[in-house]
Every structure is written in structure tokens, then in C-alpha cells.
Design a protein around this motif. Structure first.
Motif, PDB file in Angstrom:
ATOM      1  N   LYS A 189      37.111  79.040  86.740  1.00  0.00           N
ATOM      2  CA  LYS A 189      36.876  78.223  85.546  1.00  0.00           C
ATOM      3  C   LYS A 189      37.448  79.002  84.364  1.00  0.00           C
ATOM      4  N   ILE A 190      38.720  78.716  84.093  1.00  0.00           N
ATOM      5  CA  ILE A 190      39.475  79.513  83.124  1.00  0.00           C
ATOM      6  C   ILE A 190      39.661  78.766  81.814  1.00  0.00           C
ATOM      7  N   GLY A 191      39.082  79.303  80.773  1.00  0.00           N
ATOM      8  CA  GLY A 191      39.256  78.686  79.460  1.00  0.00           C
ATOM      9  C   GLY A 191      40.578  79.120  78.843  1.00  0.00           C
ATOM     10  N   PHE A 192      41.046  78.324  77.888  1.00  0.00           N
ATOM     11  CA  PHE A 192      42.316  78.653  77.232  1.00  0.00           C
ATOM     12  C   PHE A 192      42.165  78.473  75.732  1.00  0.00           C
ATOM     13  N   VAL A 193      42.443  79.511  74.997  1.00  0.00           N
ATOM     14  CA  VAL A 193      42.344  79.413  73.536  1.00  0.00           C
ATOM     15  C   VAL A 193      43.741  79.569  72.952  1.00  0.00           C
ATOM     16  N   THR A 194      44.160  78.546  72.249  1.00  0.00           N
ATOM     17  CA  THR A 194      45.523  78.551  71.718  1.00  0.00           C
ATOM     18  C   THR A 194      45.537  78.658  70.203  1.00  0.00           C
ATOM     19  N   LEU A 195      46.623  79.142  69.690  1.00  0.00           N
ATOM     20  CA  LEU A 195      46.830  79.130  68.248  1.00  0.00           C
ATOM     21  C   LEU A 195      47.190  77.703  67.863  1.00  0.00           C
ATOM     22  N   PRO A 196      47.196  77.370  66.568  1.00  0.00           N
ATOM     23  CA  PRO A 196      47.485  75.997  66.162  1.00  0.00           C
ATOM     24  C   PRO A 196      48.781  75.475  66.785  1.00  0.00           C
ATOM     25  N   GLY A 237      36.334  85.329  68.688  1.00  0.00           N
ATOM     26  CA  GLY A 237      34.955  85.458  69.132  1.00  0.00           C
ATOM     27  C   GLY A 237      34.257  84.103  69.147  1.00  0.00           C
ATOM     28  N   ASP A 238      34.431  83.366  68.071  1.00  0.00           N
ATOM     29  CA  ASP A 238      33.796  82.045  67.978  1.00  0.00           C
ATOM     30  C   ASP A 238      34.231  81.153  69.129  1.00  0.00           C
ATOM     31  N   ALA A 239      35.530  81.176  69.399  1.00  0.00           N
ATOM     32  CA  ALA A 239      36.052  80.302  70.446  1.00  0.00           C
ATOM     33  C   ALA A 239      35.420  80.649  71.793  1.00  0.00           C
ATOM     34  N   LEU A 240      35.321  81.928  72.060  1.00  0.00           N
ATOM     35  CA  LEU A 240      34.751  82.326  73.347  1.00  0.00           C
ATOM     36  C   LEU A 240      33.301  81.864  73.450  1.00  0.00           C
ATOM     37  N   VAL A 241      32.554  82.080  72.375  1.00  0.00           N
ATOM     38  CA  VAL A 241      31.153  81.676  72.390  1.00  0.00           C
ATOM     39  C   VAL A 241      31.031  80.175  72.633  1.00  0.00           C
ATOM     40  N   ARG A 242      31.876  79.415  71.942  1.00  0.00           N
ATOM     41  CA  ARG A 242      31.809  77.964  72.139  1.00  0.00           C
ATOM     42  C   ARG A 242      32.134  77.575  73.573  1.00  0.00           C
ATOM     43  N   LEU A 243      33.146  78.236  74.124  1.00  0.00           N
ATOM     44  CA  LEU A 243      33.533  77.928  75.503  1.00  0.00           C
ATOM     45  C   LEU A 243      32.384  78.228  76.463  1.00  0.00           C
ATOM     46  N   VAL A 244      31.763  79.374  76.270  1.00  0.00           N
ATOM     47  CA  VAL A 244      30.680  79.772  77.173  1.00  0.00           C
ATOM     48  C   VAL A 244      29.497  78.820  77.050  1.00  0.00           C
ATOM     49  N   GLN A 245      29.241  78.393  75.824  1.00  0.00           N
ATOM     50  CA  GLN A 245      28.110  77.484  75.628  1.00  0.00           C
ATOM     51  C   GLN A 245      28.351  76.120  76.271  1.00  0.00           C
ATOM     52  N   THR A 246      29.569  75.613  76.102  1.00  0.00           N
ATOM     53  CA  THR A 246      29.840  74.292  76.666  1.00  0.00           C
ATOM     54  C   THR A 246      30.134  74.349  78.159  1.00  0.00           C
ATOM     55  N   HIS A 247      30.536  75.520  78.636  1.00  0.00           N
ATOM     56  CA  HIS A 247      30.863  75.653  80.065  1.00  0.00           C
ATOM     57  C   HIS A 247      30.161  76.873  80.635  1.00  0.00           C
ATOM     58  N   GLY A 249      29.624  77.845  83.423  1.00  0.00           N
ATOM     59  CA  GLY A 249      30.256  78.455  84.590  1.00  0.00           C
ATOM     60  C   GLY A 249      31.555  79.180  84.281  1.00  0.00           C
ATOM     61  N   LEU A 250      31.941  79.239  83.013  1.00  0.00           N
ATOM     62  CA  LEU A 250      33.215  79.868  82.648  1.00  0.00           C
ATOM     63  C   LEU A 250      33.273  81.304  83.166  1.00  0.00           C
ATOM     64  N   ASP A 251      34.312  81.633  83.909  1.00  0.00           N
ATOM     65  CA  ASP A 251      34.388  83.020  84.382  1.00  0.00           C
ATOM     66  C   ASP A 251      35.545  83.811  83.788  1.00  0.00           C
ATOM     67  N   ALA A 252      36.474  83.118  83.095  1.00  0.00           N
ATOM     68  CA  ALA A 252      37.583  83.837  82.464  1.00  0.00           C
ATOM     69  C   ALA A 252      38.083  83.064  81.252  1.00  0.00           C
ATOM     70  N   ALA A 253      38.630  83.785  80.299  1.00  0.00           N
ATOM     71  CA  ALA A 253      39.226  83.123  79.133  1.00  0.00           C
ATOM     72  C   ALA A 253      40.568  83.769  78.855  1.00  0.00           C
ATOM     73  N   PHE A 254      41.551  82.904  78.661  1.00  0.00           N
ATOM     74  CA  PHE A 254      42.916  83.368  78.401  1.00  0.00           C
ATOM     75  C   PHE A 254      43.225  83.024  76.945  1.00  0.00           C
ATOM     76  N   PHE A 255      43.511  84.048  76.184  1.00  0.00           N
ATOM     77  CA  PHE A 255      43.778  83.850  74.757  1.00  0.00           C
ATOM     78  C   PHE A 255      45.277  83.943  74.486  1.00  0.00           C
TER      79      PHE A 255
END
Lengths: 341, 341
Positions: A189-196, A237-247, A249-255
DNA sequence: TTATAGGATGGTAGCGATACCAAGAGAACG
DNA sequence: CGTTCTCTTGGTATCGCTACCATCCTATAA
């Protein structure tokens, strides 16, 4: 009291003055300075002496006008305030300087219209070459480049159809590779945080790469796993927190931006979330910082310095006579596996 | 196949062409473009139409030569690869651009001889102003500046006797203030890690400030508490470890460079040394990073952006007609007390 | 109406270098 | 010893624009 008055601090020695004092013709002075080998030893010495005596500084503006040749290269980056461009700029600057060229820098603030205005302005300054850290341009830019025929390097992404020459890596492939790498490591369950994404083809490509990899991994493409964040530590940091809260089961985040990743890492430290125990973190671009953070951060190493160096080299070669040809160089990238994943 | 051939992509429309096609004189075109208000509405429209039709780009090289006025400012920084300069450069660039000026950037690599060569080169390009991130110069630089009379801004430190205009903070005062601050917090054995001192008046000043503060605090000046380290995360960590090993009683370390401080912080995390429990860490320059690290790091906030902005503003004012006068602006600094001390 | 000022245009002469061609000085050759 | 070739040197004409001054035209005053 024009600017003019200020510039003439009372001197303004010109080539003909040097010629007179050295007892030679202006042409001989010109040659002695630019092509010493075409002038006899005796003449050269006379000229050198006069030049030193008066502290003569040739006027390159006049020289450029007369020869229709300039030694200034224009560079447009989205923002100067970003260490990632700094490496590239340094490399460009060094190569140019070693070959007697200078660098005029401007920043477009990620705005395509501003890029066009700057290209116009730089072309009006008659720069002899252009480096654009951007691969999507307005029609105006394309027309200007075509019409003036200046050598241009595009970088920051690999365009399918370069204006002229391109030196870069593929944002798509890089993001895909990292996502695939995370998949191989077992993250599901890989989250992805992108720039604009607006006006920024690089971000868009990275996102496409992320989805492509998910597909190959047989993982569902969940748009809610993708967050868009302006740059900055807090935003990461905010993005990660939001991802974890909504998911949960998130096990990784790719920034898709190193500052975001580090911001996320700090947030984890603050909250006592183990990295990669609670969540793994991967970054884009090998900021020095990532190699020293605790834990060290897995990332994509983009050879920024090499991009700058090769861009400048291509440009210089062309300016020195290489025949024009469309060139598209893929410098590649590298996955650096570290402790955070 | 000279560079010339490349530059002429077949166009090269000049002002007289526009004039002919618009049915006016070249002078009218020139005026319509540079001072539209001095030309009648009718003429202006004819000129504008022709300019647009042919995509005419005025040749600023010719303009500069003729008017003896240039719109390019030269900037020399020790290194481009340093986010600290990036803030300043961005500010300078923005102000200049808003006033129709451009920026030519070069880096001296902290070498004074190179600075001189670059000043020469930029002056040969007939830049209309100069910004030097450095306040000790070779005689050659001083002579060149005096002879040409170009407006110059010095920054990076507050010189006792500026060449022309200076905008900076005092490295001496800043280092002294931080050291005194640490003393006030109760630290008694304060290490100091400096960047290389050679050819760098800023580093030297900072070290002097450190010793001055120790003296005021009534603390012994122990040279073995001072370490010189090249920049870099690892070097910061190494320096701290060495200090702690040689001085078991060390209770605080002041790093005269933000990257060094962060490197030290990471090293502490790695070794499990509590900050500030085991050793307190203070930094110089308010890198964004320091506000987000865990713990957040006490540091000196130097208004880099303001320095850039005011430098550019002073320069622009002078170029636009302000009368020359020696100006020395102290923008000050600020101690930012955070968790690390 | 004529005189006069003031704004709008145009013509001419550079800005300070280089390109290009012509001329002079030796060297090498038959 | 003259001829040809090469190597140096110098003169002249731009490069594309702007400064400066002359000119012209229209509006206002006398």
C-alpha cells in the motif's frame, strides 16, 4: 546624470588608444589580444605593454556587435532557490567558464508565460545559447527558438521531440522504477506525494510512472493514495500524516521531492513512528541530506551535476563549430536503497 | 562555419527594416519601443504592428554600445552550490528583473585571484553594476572598481571601509552574540567548529566573535576547542565527535555553518547522544531544515533574502540616477532559540 | 495675422570593436 | 636575379542602435 555618466569614471580607454600608444594599428591590437599567434613576437610585446600600462579592458559589447558573436549563454530555471538546480548550475557555470563563456541566469517561477518573456529578453541580449530547465513551452518560445536558430538545451525531463538538444533523465521511468522497487521490497500500500502538477510536466510524468508501476505490480490504482503538496518540510510531514490517517494500512510513501521526504521523516521522528517499521519512506533526488539523515533515506540518484556538465559541453561544442543535430541524451538514474525502506 | 552562421537562422531583422515597413524613420521606431510616450499614437501603432508582424527583437548589444548603457548586473558568489546564496540570488534576480535588468552570475570558488579574473571579465562585458559576496579583495579588484566607477555592492560581511556600497550583517557580532547566548544559558565549555579560514574573512570574523564572547563571559580561550572543518554533513559529525573525545566536559558546540550543525545533530541521533542533554548544538544561518529537524536547532537567522533585495534596490537606484555615495547597511541578525540548546 | 513656443519626426554621426581585402616584407624557388 | 608564395600588418567599411541637432508642424499668444 544618466547611467552613462556613472560608467565613465573618467577612463574609457579604447583599442585605438592602445594602438596609438603601442605604435601599431588597431587591427594589430585586436589580433594580439584574440589570436596572439597571428602576430609577431615584437608587436605582441608592444601591445601587451600598452595594455598593462593603461589597464585596458576590451569592450566585449563592441566586439560582439562587430563579430555577431556573443559569449554569453542564457539559463532559465523554474526557481533559483532549490539546491537541486544549484548542482546543475554549478556544473554549467564551470564548463562555460573554462571555455570563455559567461552565464546569464533567470528564473521563471514555474510560469510558462514568464519563460517566454525571459527567452525573448535573453535573445534580445543576443545570448549565443540557451539552457531551459523545462520541456513544455509556449508556442512563442518554440517560434523564437526556431527563428533565431540559437542552440538550445532542454533539461529536467526527456522530451519526446526536443527543440534542439536535450539532456535529462526520464521522470516517468524514474518514478516507475522506484515504485516497482518498493513493490519488490514487499510494500503493498504505497502512497505517492507529488509536487504541484500545474505547468509542470516533470511532476505529471512522475505520477504517471507511479501508476504504471502499480499496474505492473498488480496493485490497485487508488487516487486517494496520491496527494499533491507544495514544496516544503512541513508539507511533507502533513501529507504523510494525512495519508496514514486515511489509509491505516499504508506501509510505504514515495515522495516526488526530497524536501517533502525529509519533512515526512522528521514528522515520523517527532511522532515516534518507526521508519521503515511503521511506514517506509522513499524520496526523489539524491540530496546530500538523505545520505546522512537517521535513518538514511532510500532515493533516486539523479546525476544533476552530469546533466549540467554535459549540457554545457554540448552547447560549447556546437558554439565552437559542431554541426547542428537533434540530440537527446538520457543520463539515466539510479535507485539508492538505504535504511528507510 | 563560425558561430555567426549558427546565430543567423536566416532572419536578423533590424530596426531599419521595421522602420521601412512601418513607413517611419528608424529613430521613431527606437523611440516607440523605448519611450512610447514621446511618439504619437499613430506612429506607435504603425511601429507596433510592424514589430509584431516580423517578430522583431531589438538588438540590445547594439543598443548598449550606442548608448553606453547596459542592463546587466554581474554577481560573484564563492559557490553557487549553497542554498544560503540561493536565497540572496533569488531576491536579487527578482528585483533586477522587475526593473528591466539581467543578472550574470559567476562563482569564484573562494579564490581571490579568480574573483579578480571574473571582475575583469564582467567589466569587459560592460556590466552596469557588480555584486560581490566578499569583502576582502585583491588590489586588482580595487583598482578596477575605482577606475571604471561601476556601482558595487559588497555583501557577506560588513567591511570597515566599503569599496562603494555594502549590505550585510556582522559575522563578528553574530558569532559573539550566539556564543554569549550559549553562555547565558549556562553552558561553560563551548566548542566552536569553523569553516576553512583561508581566504575567507567571514570565517575569520566568526572565530573572533566566538573568542570575544568567551572573554566577556570570563571563560578561558582554549584553542583546542576550535576545529576547522570543510563543509559537509560528515565533517560536522566528525568534528563534534572529536571535540567530545578530546574534551569530555564539552557541553555545547557552536557550528559556524548550518550543514555542519545538522551533520553533528545526525551523528548525535546515531550515537544516541541526547541533544541538548549530552551536548547542545547551535548553528549559523537559518536553513529551513533547522526549524524542522528533531530536535529543532538553535541558530542565527540572517536575513539573506533581505540582503539580496536591498542590495539590488540600492544598485537599481544608483543606476537610475541616485547620486553615488558610500553606503553601509547593517541588516542585523537574530538569535533563534530552539530545542537544541 | 504673425510671432513663438513646444512637441513630433527625421538625418547624420558616431559607439568600439571586427571582417575583409590590400599591401608590404621576407623566404624559397627556378 | 626576378618571381611566387607565405606571413604580417594596415585601411576601410560595417555591425545595429542611439544621441544630438535640425526641421517641421500645430497650437497659443500677441
Amino acid at each position: 546624470m544618466s547611467r552613462k555618466a556613472k560608467r565613465n569614471g573618467g577612463d574609457d580607454i579604447k583599442m585605438s588608444d592602445i594602438a596609438r600608444h603601442a605604435g601599431v594599428s588597431p587591427m594589430t591590437v585586436s589580433r594580439a589580444l584574440r589570436a596572439p599567434s597571428t602576430v609577431s613576437e615584437k608587436m605582441r610585446r608592444k601591445v601587451d605593454a600598452a595594455v598593462r600600462e593603461f589597464g585596458y579592458l576590451p569592450n566585449r559589447i563592441a566586439g560582439s556587435l562587430s563579430s555577431k558573436r556573443s559569449n554569453v549563454v542564457g539559463l532559465i530555471v523554474p526557481s533559483i532557490q532549490n539546491s537541486l538546480y544549484a548542482n546543475m548550475i554549478q556544473a554549467i557555470s564551470d564548463v562555460l567558464r573554462a571555455n570563455g563563456f559567461h552565464l546569464m541566469i533567470a528564473n521563471s517561477g514555474h510560469r510558462l508565460d514568464d519563460e517566454e518573456a525571459l527567452v525573448s529578453a535573453l535573445l534580445a541580449q543576443r545570448v549565443c545559447g540557451l539552457v531551459l530547465h523545462n520541456t513544455t513551452h509556449t508556442k512563442g518560445v518554440r517560434d523564437l527558438v526556431a527563428k533565431t536558430g540559437v542552440p538550445v538545451i532542454e533539461t529536467g525531463n526527456l522530451p519526446a521531440e526536443p527543440l534542439d538538444m536535450a539532456v535529462s533523465y526520464s521522470n516517468f521511468e524514474a518514478a516507475r522504477a522506484m515504485t516497482a522497487h518498493l513493490g519488490r521490497l514487499g510494500y503493498r500500500k504505497i502512497g505517492f506525494v507529488t509536487l504541484p502538477l500545474r505547468d509542470n510536466d516533470r511532476s505529471e510524468e512522475r505520477r504517471r510512472g507511479y501508476f504504471a508501476a502499480l499496474k505492473e505490480l498488480g496493485l490497485p490504482a487508488d487516487p486517494s493514495l496520491v496527494l499533491e503538496a507544495p514544496g516544503g518540510f512541513s508539507e511533507g510531514g502533513d501529507a504523510l500524516v494525512r495519508l496514514v490517517q486515511t489509509h491505516p494500512g499504508l506501509d510505504a510513501a514515495f515522495f516526488a521531492g526530497d524536501v517533502l521526504a525529509v519533512g515526512a521523516l522528521f514528522e515520523c521522528q517527532r511522532r515516534g513512528w518507526a521508519v521503515p517499521g511503521r511506514v517506509a519512506i522513499a524520496s526523489f533526488d539524491d540530496l546530500d541530506l538523505l545520505r546522512h539523515a537517521v535513518p538514511t533515506v532510500t532515493t533516486l540518484r539523479i546525476p544533476r551535476h552530469e546533466i549540467g556538465r554535459r549540457s554545457a559541453e554540448l552547447l560549447v561544442n556546437r558554439l565552437l563549430g559542431a554541426s547542428p543535430e537533434r540530440i537527446r541524451i538520457d543520463v539515466g538514474f539510479e535507485i539508492v536503497q538505504r535504511e528507510s525502506t
